[in-house]
Design an enzyme around this catalytic site. Structure first.
Site, PDB file in Angstrom:
ATOM      1  N   SER A 122       1.022  -1.008  -0.145  1.00  0.00           N
ATOM      2  CA  SER A 122      -0.046   0.029  -0.181  1.00  0.00           C
ATOM      3  C   SER A 122       0.909   1.063   0.082  1.00  0.00           C
ATOM      4  CB  SER A 122      -0.821  -0.140   1.219  1.00  0.00           C
ATOM      5  OG  SER A 122      -1.621   1.010   1.484  1.00  0.00           O
ATOM      6  N   TYR A 130      -4.298   7.753  -6.973  1.00  0.00           N
ATOM      7  CA  TYR A 130      -3.365   7.028  -6.535  1.00  0.00           C
ATOM      8  C   TYR A 130      -3.560   6.774  -5.062  1.00  0.00           C
ATOM      9  CZ  TYR A 130       1.291   5.503  -4.619  1.00  0.00           C
ATOM     10  OH  TYR A 130       2.501   4.864  -4.033  1.00  0.00           O
ATOM     11  N   LYS A 186      -4.560   3.065  -3.127  1.00  0.00           N
ATOM     12  CA  LYS A 186      -3.851   2.688  -2.137  1.00  0.00           C
ATOM     13  C   LYS A 186      -4.496   2.535  -0.919  1.00  0.00           C
ATOM     14  CE  LYS A 186       0.191   2.209  -4.077  1.00  0.00           C
ATOM     15  NZ  LYS A 186       0.814   1.060  -4.237  1.00  0.00           N
TER      16      LYS A 186
END
Length: 302
Positions: free
Chosen positions: A160, A174, A178
């Site tokens: 992550s 993004y 994650k």
């Protein structure tokens, strides 16, 4: 601890890591030709593991080892990942797979880019495809192979990011991916199928970062009394997750040494204090019966 049993205990990240326990293990790792992934490959091979690296690009010419094998793989392709695991099992000195690390990832544009355009543009979601859908493919294949091998400790590690835990001014696409990886881990940890944990790296100045970003970020971090995290500390965290079979369902943040002398720490963010509202809800839901692997709710009402 039994395979996949979730234990709500924080990890003591200052304990020494016994890297000898990595010797002889076969590791499948995505995105191992550059950045943190390359550092992981090098550390694992040095510790005596056999590593199969699935990446779009081959590792640099300066790195080669008889204990690593490259497979060209686009992680957004299910077929590519199936082949990666098939090759890994075929090449494995023991005929099996012990560790899977879903590391491949890319950065991508923000969802709000192009607001000044004359017409709205569809957001670029490639970062979701690589950083989340690709990780799901890797997790599914890890679970399938582990399930079809003789019972013994095997582990899945999902990469992550600190951006899966804190707000930044970086790409929201993004960050969403994650956060999704974090959610994948916190659900898989309760399935009893795989021992699964996460990494959440802080900024690491690998060669894949633009020089201008490294320069600007270095000044900013220094002004805030913090450093970059390091590839070596990230590799140590990976070794800890592989070798310590008591760890399941935890996230290790790869952090500056000012935060932890080992360079990594238990994030302690995926569980809730006893007696809080979220802990009460979590306790209720975690004992609710679902169908096989959560595919369907067994009761009609919650």
């Amino acid at each position: 601890m039994g395979l996949g049993n979730y234990v709500n205990l924080a990890v003591d990240c200052q304990l020494a890591v016994d890297t000898k326990r990595v010797l002889g293990k076969t590791v499948v790792l995505t995105g191992g030709s550059s950045g943190l992934g390359l550092g992981f490959v090098q550390a694992l091979v040095k510790a005596g593991a056999f590593v199969v690296n699935g990446d779009i690009n081959p590792p640099p010419d300066s790195y080669s080892s008889s204990r690593s094998y490259f497979v060209k793989c686009n992680v957004t392709s299910w077929e590519d990942q199936v082949r990666l695991f098939q090759v890994a099992r075929g090449k494995s000195p023991t005929g099996g797979i012990d560790v899977v690390i879903a590391n491949a990832g890319i950065y991508g544009p923000d969802v709000l880019e192009g607001l000044g355009d004359d017409e709205p543009r569809k957001p670029d979601t490639k970062a979701l495809d690589v950083n989340l859908v690709g990780v799901m493919y890797t997790a599914k294949l890890a679970g399938w192979y582990f399930h079809h091998q003789e019972p013994r400790d095997r582990c899945l590690i999902l990469n992550s990011s600190i951006m899966g835990y804190i707000d930044t001014q970086g790409s929201s696409v993004y960050s969403a991916a994650k956060h999704g990886v974090r959610g994948l881990m916190t659900c898989l940890r309760r399935k009893g199928v795989v021992r699964v944990n996460c990494l959440a790296p802080w900024y690491v100045a690998t060669g894949i970062l633009p020089d201008t970003f490294v320069h600007n970020a270095s000044s900013h971090l220094k002004a805030k009394g913090l450093d970059w995290a390091t590839t070596d500390d990230a590799a140590s965290a990976v070794m800890r997750l592989i070798t310590d079979t008591s760890i399941n369902g935890r996230t290790l943040g790869i952090v500056p040494r000012q935060m932890s002398p080992s360079g990594y720490m238990d994030m302690e963010c995926d569980d809730f204090a006893e007696g809080t509202s979220l802990e009460r809800l979590q306790s209720c839901v975690s004992s609710l019966a679902y169908g096989e692997f959560g595919a369907a709710v067994a009761s009609e009402k919650i």
